[in-house]
Scaffold this motif. Structure first.
Motif, PDB file in Angstrom:
ATOM      1  N   VAL A 150      -3.148   3.961  -2.903  1.00 19.29           N
ATOM      2  CA  VAL A 150      -3.486   2.775  -3.677  1.00 19.29           C
ATOM      3  C   VAL A 150      -2.944   1.551  -2.948  1.00 19.29           C
ATOM      4  O   VAL A 150      -1.968   1.628  -2.204  1.00 19.29           O
ATOM      5  CB  VAL A 150      -2.869   2.880  -5.095  1.00 19.29           C
ATOM      6  N   GLU A 186      -6.203   0.806 -11.763  1.00 24.52           N
ATOM      7  CA  GLU A 186      -7.420   0.269 -11.153  1.00 24.52           C
ATOM      8  C   GLU A 186      -8.356  -0.259 -12.229  1.00 24.52           C
ATOM      9  O   GLU A 186      -9.002  -1.296 -12.045  1.00 24.52           O
ATOM     10  CB  GLU A 186      -8.116   1.343 -10.319  1.00 24.52           C
ATOM     11  N   ARG A 205      -6.220  -1.390  -6.245  1.00 22.92           N
ATOM     12  CA  ARG A 205      -7.450  -0.668  -5.894  1.00 22.92           C
ATOM     13  C   ARG A 205      -7.076   0.648  -5.235  1.00 22.92           C
ATOM     14  O   ARG A 205      -6.169   0.727  -4.415  1.00 22.92           O
ATOM     15  CB  ARG A 205      -8.345  -1.495  -4.959  1.00 22.92           C
ATOM     16  N   LYS A 206      -7.782   1.696  -5.629  1.00 24.39           N
ATOM     17  CA  LYS A 206      -7.544   3.010  -5.038  1.00 24.39           C
ATOM     18  C   LYS A 206      -8.312   3.135  -3.733  1.00 24.39           C
ATOM     19  O   LYS A 206      -9.402   2.588  -3.574  1.00 24.39           O
ATOM     20  CB  LYS A 206      -7.988   4.117  -6.002  1.00 24.39           C
ATOM     21  N   HIS A 207      -7.719   3.842  -2.799  1.00 22.33           N
ATOM     22  CA  HIS A 207      -8.429   4.201  -1.582  1.00 22.33           C
ATOM     23  C   HIS A 207      -8.113   5.662  -1.299  1.00 22.33           C
ATOM     24  O   HIS A 207      -7.293   6.271  -1.981  1.00 22.33           O
ATOM     25  CB  HIS A 207      -8.032   3.301  -0.409  1.00 22.33           C
ATOM     26  N   SER A 214       0.855  -1.185   0.000  1.00 22.83           N
ATOM     27  CA  SER A 214       0.000   0.000   0.000  1.00 22.83           C
ATOM     28  C   SER A 214       0.897   1.243   0.000  1.00 22.83           C
ATOM     29  O   SER A 214       1.890   1.305   0.739  1.00 22.83           O
ATOM     30  CB  SER A 214      -0.916  -0.003   1.228  1.00 22.83           C
ATOM     31  N   LEU A 271      -3.064   5.886 -11.507  1.00 18.76           N
ATOM     32  CA  LEU A 271      -3.729   4.945 -10.598  1.00 18.76           C
ATOM     33  C   LEU A 271      -5.117   4.573 -11.100  1.00 18.76           C
ATOM     34  O   LEU A 271      -5.558   3.432 -10.939  1.00 18.76           O
ATOM     35  CB  LEU A 271      -3.812   5.544  -9.190  1.00 18.76           C
ATOM     36  N   ASP A 272      -5.785   5.535 -11.733  1.00 19.28           N
ATOM     37  CA  ASP A 272      -7.095   5.225 -12.328  1.00 19.28           C
ATOM     38  C   ASP A 272      -6.955   4.149 -13.400  1.00 19.28           C
ATOM     39  O   ASP A 272      -7.777   3.231 -13.503  1.00 19.28           O
ATOM     40  CB  ASP A 272      -7.711   6.484 -12.947  1.00 19.28           C
ATOM     41  N   HIS A 303      -2.697  10.327 -10.079  1.00 21.47           N
ATOM     42  CA  HIS A 303      -4.080   9.844  -9.967  1.00 21.47           C
ATOM     43  C   HIS A 303      -4.582   9.299 -11.309  1.00 21.47           C
ATOM     44  O   HIS A 303      -5.342   8.322 -11.330  1.00 21.47           O
ATOM     45  CB  HIS A 303      -5.002  10.951  -9.443  1.00 21.47           C
ATOM     46  N   ALA A 320      -0.561   8.341  -2.634  1.00 19.26           N
ATOM     47  CA  ALA A 320      -0.411   9.014  -3.923  1.00 19.26           C
ATOM     48  C   ALA A 320       0.661  10.096  -3.842  1.00 19.26           C
ATOM     49  O   ALA A 320       1.422  10.309  -4.799  1.00 19.26           O
ATOM     50  CB  ALA A 320      -1.752   9.612  -4.352  1.00 19.26           C
TER      51      ALA A 320
END
Length: 260
Positions: A64, A52, A58-60, A27, A48-49, A45, A30
């Protein structure tokens, strides 16, 4: 004169390096990724999109993760690295149950992959699996009759799933199934992915005996889908780090287990 962009500045290359970094650390925030790759937070971002969207992380909020959640099963690359020592110990324990001449089924878990690595001296043996990595491994071993369970290929899991795979399984009957799952809690096993649940259920129905290989990280957790009641499992093999509470819970539910 404009200089050529570096590999790290190219989105595809940068995303591959981000993926590798997340695999190593589990984990990551960002902000840390933006500092590491010398790009803006907005660029990170977007990266990361895309990762994902590919289903590999998976983003949180704020970052990520490659780690599983109740609705997200980790990418196979992460699972291959997680709890490796425990999986190897469990595989050696499970290997003691296999005798020459048996027909066994292995699911698409990285734990049963460790068992597959131990089958070189088990011939003659018939092995059925839907995990591409296990298929490639066993295809080189003499004396093993290999039945590959086809279907729709899922890159995230490196395995074949879907209705064709279930149909292939339902035409078979094996002495023993060796499988794993993401979560065990109370009197049920659980998994995040509906497609995998359907295949694993078919495997359980096709086996005379089912051995669940589950390291301690799977205990006391739940996931989105109920996979099967523990009463459908003949034996659970776990490792020495399984909590006393988990072991008590299995005993109270009448589940036979062994510690590797």
């Amino acid at each position: 004169m404009t200089s050529e962009p570096t590999d790290r500045s190219r989105p595809a290359q940068r995303q591959a390096e981000i993926f590798e970094h997340v695999m190593q650390h589990g984990s990551v925030s960002a902000t840390d990724l933006a500092d590491l790759f010398h790009v803006s937070l907005m660029t990170i971002h977007r990266d990361l999109d895309e990762l994902e969207r590919q289903g590999v992380v998976r983003k949180h909020r704020g970052g990520v993760s490659a780690q599983p959640s109740s609705v997200f099963e980790s990418n196979v690359s992460y699972r291959l690295r997680a709890a490796r020592a425990e999986k190897i110990a469990i595989a050696h324990k499970a290997r003691q149950l296999i005798e020459p001449g048996m027909a066994i089924m292995l699911d698409d878990s990285t734990t049963t992959l460790e068992l597959a690595r131990l089958l070189e001296d088990a011939a003659p043996l018939t092995v059925m699996t839907n995990f591409l990595e296990t298929i490639k491994l066993l295809s080189t071993i003499r004396g093993i009759r290999l039945l590959a369970l086809g279907g729709d290929y899922f890159p995230t899991h490196d395995s074949f799933l879907g209705v064709p795979c279930v149909d292939a399984i339902e035409a078979l009957r094996v002495d023993m199934l060796f499988a794993s799952t993401s979560a065990i809690s109370g009197s049920y096993t659980y998994h995040q992915e509906q497609e995998i649940v359907l295949v694993k259920r078919a495997m359980i129905r096709a086996a005379q005996r089912t051995v669940l290989m589950a390291d301690h990280t799977k205990m006391g957790r739940v996931a989105l889908h109920r996979l099967a009641p523990l009463s459908d499992i003949d034996l659970i093999i776990t490792d020495t780090q399984a909590s006393p509470e988990s072991l008590v819970e299995m005993r109270e539910n009448g589940v036979r287990y062994e510690i590797a």
